[in-house]
Design an enzyme around this catalytic site. Structure first.
Site, PDB file in Angstrom:
ATOM      1  N   LYS A 157      -6.605  -5.206  -0.745  1.00  0.00           N
ATOM      2  CA  LYS A 157      -5.704  -6.655  -0.844  1.00  0.00           C
ATOM      3  C   LYS A 157      -4.290  -7.043  -0.828  1.00  0.00           C
ATOM      4  O   LYS A 157      -4.878  -8.473  -0.390  1.00  0.00           O
ATOM      5  CB  LYS A 157      -5.260  -6.545  -2.864  1.00  0.00           C
ATOM      6  CG  LYS A 157      -7.008  -6.229  -4.042  1.00  0.00           C
ATOM      7  CD  LYS A 157      -6.785  -5.886  -5.387  1.00  0.00           C
ATOM      8  CE  LYS A 157      -7.900  -5.324  -6.049  1.00  0.00           C
ATOM      9  NZ  LYS A 157      -7.038  -5.251  -7.543  1.00  0.00           N
ATOM     10  N   ILE A 158      -3.862  -5.876   0.184  1.00  0.00           N
ATOM     11  CA  ILE A 158      -2.241  -6.675   0.332  1.00  0.00           C
ATOM     12  C   ILE A 158      -3.075  -7.073   1.337  1.00  0.00           C
ATOM     13  O   ILE A 158      -2.335  -7.672   2.228  1.00  0.00           O
ATOM     14  CB  ILE A 158      -1.989  -5.169   0.470  1.00  0.00           C
ATOM     15  CG1 ILE A 158      -1.641  -4.797  -1.458  1.00  0.00           C
ATOM     16  CG2 ILE A 158      -0.138  -5.365   1.527  1.00  0.00           C
ATOM     17  CD1 ILE A 158      -0.701  -3.552  -1.466  1.00  0.00           C
ATOM     18  N   ASP A 177     -10.997  -1.835   9.184  1.00  0.00           N
ATOM     19  CA  ASP A 177     -11.191  -0.805   8.180  1.00  0.00           C
ATOM     20  C   ASP A 177     -12.747  -0.910   8.361  1.00  0.00           C
ATOM     21  O   ASP A 177     -13.828  -1.297   8.430  1.00  0.00           O
ATOM     22  CB  ASP A 177     -11.382  -2.527   7.038  1.00  0.00           C
ATOM     23  CG  ASP A 177     -11.031  -1.613   5.701  1.00  0.00           C
ATOM     24  OD1 ASP A 177     -12.101  -1.124   5.078  1.00  0.00           O
ATOM     25  OD2 ASP A 177     -10.506  -2.683   4.799  1.00  0.00           O
ATOM     26  N   CYS A 206      -2.949   0.225   4.818  1.00  0.00           N
ATOM     27  CA  CYS A 206      -4.098   0.751   4.639  1.00  0.00           C
ATOM     28  C   CYS A 206      -3.095   2.102   4.071  1.00  0.00           C
ATOM     29  O   CYS A 206      -2.485   2.904   3.596  1.00  0.00           O
ATOM     30  CB  CYS A 206      -4.902   2.021   5.399  1.00  0.00           C
ATOM     31  SG  CYS A 206      -3.835   2.865   6.969  1.00  0.00           S
ATOM     32  N   PRO A 207      -4.326   2.855   2.759  1.00  0.00           N
ATOM     33  CA  PRO A 207      -3.429   4.025   1.706  1.00  0.00           C
ATOM     34  C   PRO A 207      -3.453   5.411   3.333  1.00  0.00           C
ATOM     35  O   PRO A 207      -3.647   5.334   4.126  1.00  0.00           O
ATOM     36  CB  PRO A 207      -4.634   4.785   1.089  1.00  0.00           C
ATOM     37  CG  PRO A 207      -5.979   4.051   2.081  1.00  0.00           C
ATOM     38  CD  PRO A 207      -6.117   2.665   2.899  1.00  0.00           C
ATOM     39  N   ASN A 212      -6.016   9.240   8.811  1.00  0.00           N
ATOM     40  CA  ASN A 212      -5.176   8.622   9.016  1.00  0.00           C
ATOM     41  C   ASN A 212      -3.419   8.944   9.249  1.00  0.00           C
ATOM     42  O   ASN A 212      -2.629   8.084   9.595  1.00  0.00           O
ATOM     43  CB  ASN A 212      -5.257   7.357   8.919  1.00  0.00           C
ATOM     44  CG  ASN A 212      -4.679   6.901   7.247  1.00  0.00           C
ATOM     45  OD1 ASN A 212      -3.840   8.013   6.707  1.00  0.00           O
ATOM     46  ND2 ASN A 212      -5.224   6.248   6.665  1.00  0.00           N
ATOM     47  N   THR A 233       4.330  -1.681   5.664  1.00  0.00           N
ATOM     48  CA  THR A 233       4.605  -1.261   4.208  1.00  0.00           C
ATOM     49  C   THR A 233       4.244  -1.080   2.907  1.00  0.00           C
ATOM     50  O   THR A 233       3.490  -0.370   2.807  1.00  0.00           O
ATOM     51  CB  THR A 233       4.471  -2.687   3.963  1.00  0.00           C
ATOM     52  OG1 THR A 233       2.979  -3.284   4.103  1.00  0.00           O
ATOM     53  CG2 THR A 233       5.499  -3.907   4.666  1.00  0.00           C
ATOM     54  N   SER A 234       2.792   0.167   4.315  1.00  0.00           N
ATOM     55  CA  SER A 234       1.811   0.906   3.310  1.00  0.00           C
ATOM     56  C   SER A 234       2.503   2.839   2.801  1.00  0.00           C
ATOM     57  O   SER A 234       3.034   2.366   1.956  1.00  0.00           O
ATOM     58  CB  SER A 234       0.636   1.277   4.410  1.00  0.00           C
ATOM     59  OG  SER A 234       0.464  -0.054   4.427  1.00  0.00           O
ATOM     60  N   ARG A 235       2.880   3.596   4.467  1.00  0.00           N
ATOM     61  CA  ARG A 235       3.010   4.674   3.901  1.00  0.00           C
ATOM     62  C   ARG A 235       3.841   5.066   5.356  1.00  0.00           C
ATOM     63  O   ARG A 235       3.580   5.144   6.352  1.00  0.00           O
ATOM     64  CB  ARG A 235       1.754   6.021   3.776  1.00  0.00           C
ATOM     65  CG  ARG A 235       1.252   5.403   2.179  1.00  0.00           C
ATOM     66  CD  ARG A 235       2.600   5.988   1.420  1.00  0.00           C
ATOM     67  NE  ARG A 235       1.553   5.554  -0.403  1.00  0.00           N
ATOM     68  CZ  ARG A 235       2.163   4.524  -0.710  1.00  0.00           C
ATOM     69  NH1 ARG A 235       3.074   3.677  -0.249  1.00  0.00           N
ATOM     70  NH2 ARG A 235       1.471   4.227  -2.599  1.00  0.00           N
ATOM     71  N   ASP A 259       9.344  -0.959   5.786  1.00  0.00           N
ATOM     72  CA  ASP A 259       9.576  -0.787   4.789  1.00  0.00           C
ATOM     73  C   ASP A 259       9.576   0.490   4.488  1.00  0.00           C
ATOM     74  O   ASP A 259      10.083   0.823   3.388  1.00  0.00           O
ATOM     75  CB  ASP A 259       8.866  -1.283   3.366  1.00  0.00           C
ATOM     76  CG  ASP A 259       9.664  -1.983   2.249  1.00  0.00           C
ATOM     77  OD1 ASP A 259      10.522  -2.053   2.177  1.00  0.00           O
ATOM     78  OD2 ASP A 259       8.599  -1.839   1.112  1.00  0.00           O
ATOM     79  N   GLU A 264      11.876   8.938   3.658  1.00  0.00           N
ATOM     80  CA  GLU A 264      12.587   8.512   2.357  1.00  0.00           C
ATOM     81  C   GLU A 264      12.236   9.218   1.133  1.00  0.00           C
ATOM     82  O   GLU A 264      12.667   8.651   0.651  1.00  0.00           O
ATOM     83  CB  GLU A 264      11.693   7.033   2.434  1.00  0.00           C
ATOM     84  CG  GLU A 264      10.193   7.734   1.735  1.00  0.00           C
ATOM     85  CD  GLU A 264       9.082   5.769   1.269  1.00  0.00           C
ATOM     86  OE1 GLU A 264       8.576   5.414   0.808  1.00  0.00           O
ATOM     87  OE2 GLU A 264       9.610   5.482   2.637  1.00  0.00           O
ATOM     88  N   HIS A 296      11.942   0.495   0.819  1.00  0.00           N
ATOM     89  CA  HIS A 296      10.384   0.477   0.499  1.00  0.00           C
ATOM     90  C   HIS A 296      10.873  -0.902  -0.898  1.00  0.00           C
ATOM     91  O   HIS A 296      10.066   0.277  -1.757  1.00  0.00           O
ATOM     92  CB  HIS A 296      10.383   1.778  -0.458  1.00  0.00           C
ATOM     93  CG  HIS A 296       8.664   2.324  -1.027  1.00  0.00           C
ATOM     94  ND1 HIS A 296       8.153   3.645  -0.749  1.00  0.00           N
ATOM     95  CD2 HIS A 296       7.834   1.697  -0.952  1.00  0.00           C
ATOM     96  CE1 HIS A 296       7.364   3.404  -0.930  1.00  0.00           C
ATOM     97  NE2 HIS A 296       7.215   2.127  -0.755  1.00  0.00           N
TER      98      HIS A 296
END
Length: 329
Positions: A157-158, A177, A206-207, A212, A233-235, A259, A264, A296
């Protein structure tokens, strides 16, 4: 059901209190506290049926075992990410974990593009210079996005929202993907190496998984174009920070927007302005003129917070009523 909300800020309380006053969730009593959920604070949940936590909290095996001893049966994550939760420990201790799988993908995607534009056109530097009456253009030259290639890693979605934004900028959009999004007929799906080789902009969506972890490292950075723009902007742990820093020093990147970052935990969402940072990597990242770092905050819009609070409360209500709603982990 009584729920202890850990690590709550004034904006959290505003949105959850508004929902609570609607009457729909009258069987759910909320208590807010400022400390984050960690092994040291988990005992504060003694006597509560559920706890509510966020992506920056330490919900490890020890935390889960303490929660179980306190009588907690439900962990509500008011976020999509859950890599900070020991799901095996939760299952072993009979605790259900529920999350907010989607709230406002556009919020995160728009922030990702804001990072791209800020880092590319040096908005963060220009703002400071102009505040000091320095209108010299030295060091502010950017590059056009129009006509360039955007590589989207993860087209859920993102990632899909980011792909649409890039297309709107007149960019060629390629994606990587394992499960291509058939609704995005303008995306050309390629393998990861090809994406690295052809992209002028790489945006991570991606998560974080074992597979990964440190997806971006010295080997994958070497395969990128010289002068690439990288945004995450994920992890944070998708990028090996030490390798990123070396790549920046080597001049591989035209700009970098972050982000999220590996260090963090323990600092994000906290005011550290009067302290010396314990780790040096963040200080080094902040020292580079072509790097823009935010806290974040990709999710942080009014619309997203409304959706997060409503889904979190719906999750609590579903658990209370013994219903499955698909948000269980």
């Amino acid at each position: 059901m009584n729920v202890l909300f850990f690590g709550t800020k004034s904006y959290d309380r505003e949105f959850f209190d508004k929902l609570n006053s609607s009457g729909k969730y009258h069987d759910i009593d909320i208590t807010y506290i400022e400390p984050n959920l960690t092994p040291q604070t988990a005992k504060l949940a003694d006597g509560y049926d559920a706890v509510c936590a966020f992506v920056n909290m330490d919900i490890c095996d020890k935390t889960v075992r303490i929660l179980q001893k306190c009588g907690v049966k439900l962990i509500l994550m008011r976020c999509a990410g859950f890599n900070n939760v020991d799901l095996d420990a939760a299952k072993e201790n009979g605790i259900t974990v529920m999350r907010v799988p989607g709230y406002s993908p556009e919020a995160v995607a728009e922030h990702a593009m804001a990072l791209v534009l800020t880092a590319d056109r040096h908005m963060h530097k220009a703002y400071i210079k102009c505040r000091e009456n320095n209108f010299n253009l030295a060091g502010l030259m950017g590059v056009n996005l129009y006509g360039k290639t955007a590589g989207i890693v993860g087209t859920g979605k993102i990632g899909a929202a980011m792909a649409r934004i890039c297309k709107g900028f007149g960019m060629r959009v390629i994606g990587y993907d394992k499960f291509p999004n058939k609704a995005l007929d303008f995306i050309e799906y390629v393998d990861f190496d090809q994406l690295l080789k052809e992209s002028d902009l790489i945006s991570l969506h991606c998560p974080l998984t074992e597979e990964n972890y440190h997806l971006i490292n010295k080997d994958t950075i070497a395969k990128m174009k010289d002068g690439v723009i990288l945004v995450n902007t994920s992890r944070g742990a998708l990028i090996k920070t030490e390798d990123l820093i070396q790549g920046i020093r080597d001049g591989k990147f035209f700009a970098v927007g972050l982000d999220v970052y590996e260090e963090e935990t323990g600092t994000v969402y906290e005011d550290m302005s009067d302290r010396i940072l314990e780790h040096s990597t963040m200080a080094r990242l902040l020292s580079f003129p072509n790097v823009c770092v935010t806290s974040h905050q990709g999710f942080f819009t009014k619309e997203a917070l409304e959706a997060i609070s409503e889904t979190t409360m719906d999750n609590a209500l579903a658990f209370l009523e013994g219903r499955k709603n698909g948000n269980e982990l």
